[in-house]
Design an enzyme around this catalytic site. Structure first.
Site, mmCIF file in Angstrom:
data_model
loop_
_atom_site.group_PDB
_atom_site.id
_atom_site.type_symbol
_atom_site.label_atom_id
_atom_site.label_comp_id
_atom_site.label_asym_id
_atom_site.label_seq_id
_atom_site.Cartn_x
_atom_site.Cartn_y
_atom_site.Cartn_z
ATOM 1 N N GLN A 111 -21.872 -6.047 8.463
ATOM 2 C CA GLN A 111 -20.464 -6.411 8.493
ATOM 3 C C GLN A 111 -19.700 -5.782 7.329
ATOM 4 O O GLN A 111 -20.227 -5.635 6.224
ATOM 5 C CB GLN A 111 -20.311 -7.926 8.433
ATOM 6 N N CYS B 85 -7.461 3.727 -1.754
ATOM 7 C CA CYS B 85 -7.217 2.721 -0.716
ATOM 8 C C CYS B 85 -7.468 1.321 -1.257
ATOM 9 O O CYS B 85 -8.568 1.016 -1.750
ATOM 10 C CB CYS B 85 -8.108 3.002 0.493
ATOM 11 N N TYR C 214 -28.637 -9.321 19.964
ATOM 12 C CA TYR C 214 -27.791 -8.378 19.212
ATOM 13 C C TYR C 214 -27.904 -8.718 17.718
ATOM 14 O O TYR C 214 -26.907 -8.880 17.015
ATOM 15 C CB TYR C 214 -26.324 -8.450 19.645
ATOM 16 N N ASN D 266 -24.347 -12.171 19.188
ATOM 17 C CA ASN D 266 -23.369 -11.519 18.315
ATOM 18 C C ASN D 266 -23.137 -10.106 18.851
ATOM 19 O O ASN D 266 -23.537 -9.122 18.229
ATOM 20 C CB ASN D 266 -23.891 -11.490 16.875
ATOM 21 N N CYS E 185 0.851 -1.188 0.000
ATOM 22 C CA CYS E 185 0.000 0.000 0.000
ATOM 23 C C CYS E 185 0.887 1.238 0.000
ATOM 24 O O CYS E 185 1.725 1.398 0.902
ATOM 25 C CB CYS E 185 -0.919 -0.004 1.208
ATOM 26 N N GLU F 253 -32.568 -6.374 19.104
ATOM 27 C CA GLU F 253 -31.507 -5.413 18.777
ATOM 28 C C GLU F 253 -31.900 -4.048 19.329
ATOM 29 O O GLU F 253 -33.061 -3.649 19.240
ATOM 30 C CB GLU F 253 -31.311 -5.356 17.261
ATOM 31 N N CYS G 294 -1.047 6.715 6.061
ATOM 32 C CA CYS G 294 -2.113 6.001 6.775
ATOM 33 C C CYS G 294 -1.521 4.704 7.300
ATOM 34 O O CYS G 294 -0.947 3.919 6.534
ATOM 35 C CB CYS G 294 -3.297 5.720 5.848
ATOM 36 N N CYS H 82 -16.365 -10.493 17.778
ATOM 37 C CA CYS H 82 -15.377 -9.705 17.034
ATOM 38 C C CYS H 82 -14.197 -9.320 17.921
ATOM 39 O O CYS H 82 -13.310 -8.582 17.491
ATOM 40 C CB CYS H 82 -16.017 -8.454 16.441
#
Length: 376
Positions: free
Chosen positions: A211, A87, A240, A306, A3, A261, A11, A333
């Site tokens: 996601q 990007c 969730y 989740n 990159c 949720e 970045c 996550c």
């Protein structure tokens, strides 16, 4: 993957940039296995790899520069803009749209917000692409001052970007590090972006979460569906639930599925998807997942959780431990939070686990674990 932004130290968000992808994936598996090493009988399924580049289905771009020469990207330490429109982890459809959006900023005279000087109107451009290549654009503004001009030039934008389906303005007037405000004004006739994931169509409203990596999200939902079908429970809770991905993938004949949720926008998205699919056995409600569980008369046969990065927390973990629920599918996550929550539920033993690489070039990943209650 290499990159130019990373190499130039413009970045450094992708902290693993330049490392061989196979090494990245192996390290993530090793890290997760270490966190869950207290469960020696845990069966590890093969990790789900991602594309190394172009995997992001959304871009959150700070708008800086001037009306005549807007910059879409990030800010440096001094609050000055850095262009990130090339990007490499951003999807190609998003990258192709950025020059058109920059031209729209100029055409509609949208003054970029100057963070150091606290003046200007347009703070962020938020762009999402569906698996079919359709786009949703959100403009984060300080006020309604520019709405007349945005509406005036919107036909030009829709013509210049023929895949653009949903456009909205989000109002965030405060000078603080908050991405968006509560008020959303939809400017197009279509109000949801259709996200075809496996054989389920999810409707994504502007303020709903989805996601970042569509292909890996599809694998996540397929794994959840497989574990649910193995057990064939009569009742499932998806806590969730977001826009209803796990709940809608868990639907089955005679099965009662409930999704909970906190975000009302996400629930509205989930209900639209359920109605279009014709799934009367699936119910959604807006509310706190822990409060819902604690107030329930009886537990379901299977619970899917989740949660955000902080995990489910001690109250919900304690409820699950004492509830008698036979099986739990936990999608995390942040594996550190998962490990902490598992320690609070000793009767629910993890039997199978799978790492899914939702975020290549970074240290982050998703992990799914199937928990089964130990026999008395």
């Amino acid at each position: 993957m290499q990159c130019s932004y990373f190499d130039a130290v413009a970045c450094r968000s992708c902290t693993l940039m330049g490392q061989p992808y196979g090494d990245q994936l192996t390290a993530k598996q090793r890290h997760c296995a270490h966190l869950l090493e207290r469960y020696p009988d845990l069966e590890w399924l093969p990790a789900v790899a991602s594309r190394e580049s172009g995997y992001r289905n959304k871009a959150k771009m700070v708008v800086s520069g001037t009306v005549e020469e807007p910059l879409l990207g990030i800010l440096d330490a001094a609050g000055e803009g850095i262009d990130l429109t090339s990007c490499g982890i951003t999807g190609e459809e998003l990258r192709d749209a950025f020059p058109v959006l920059a031209a729209f900023v100029t055409r509609a005279r949208l003054t970029p917000y100057d963070v150091p000087r606290r003046r200007g109107e347009l703070k962020y451009v938020l762009l999402t692409v569906s698996p079919d290549g359709e786009l949703m654009l959100r403009l984060v503004l300080r006020s309604t001052e520019s709405l007349v001009r945005i509406r005036k030039h919107l036909p030009w934008l829709l013509d210049a970007l023929p895949t653009l389906r949903v456009v909205s303005a989000n109002l965030q007037p405060e000078h603080k590090a908050v991405l968006e405000g509560e008020e959303e004004i939809v400017l197009t006739e279509q109000a949801t972006l259709r996200m075809a994931v496996n054989d389920v169509v999810l409707h994504l409203r502007p303020q709903s979460f989805f996601q970042t990596n569509t292909a890996v999200a599809a694998a996540l939902y397929r794994q959840g569906r497989e574990w649910v079908q193995e057990v064939d429970p009569a009742s499932v809770w998806d806590l969730y639930c977001g826009v209803g991905g796990f709940a809608l993938h868990s639907a089955g004949e005679g099965r009662a599925v409930t999704g909970i949720e906190i975000s009302r926008e996400a629930i509205a998205s989930a209900e639209a998807s359920r109605n279009e699919a014709g799934l009367p056995g699936v119910r959604f409600a807006a509310g706190d997942a822990t409060a819902f569980a604690l107030a329930a008369d009886a537990p379901p046969e299977l619970v899917i959780v989740n949660p955000p990065r902080r995990g489910i927390g001690p109250d919900l973990a304690a409820w699950l431990e004492a509830s008698g629920v036979r099986r739990v599918i936990y999608s995390s996550c942040r594996a550190q939070s998962l490990a902490k929550d598992l320690a609070a539920m000793p009767s629910l033993r993890p039997t199978r686990a799978r790492v899914l690489d939702m975020f290549p070039q970074t240290t982050h990943y998703e992990v799914m674990v199937l928990l089964e209650r130990a026999p008395l």
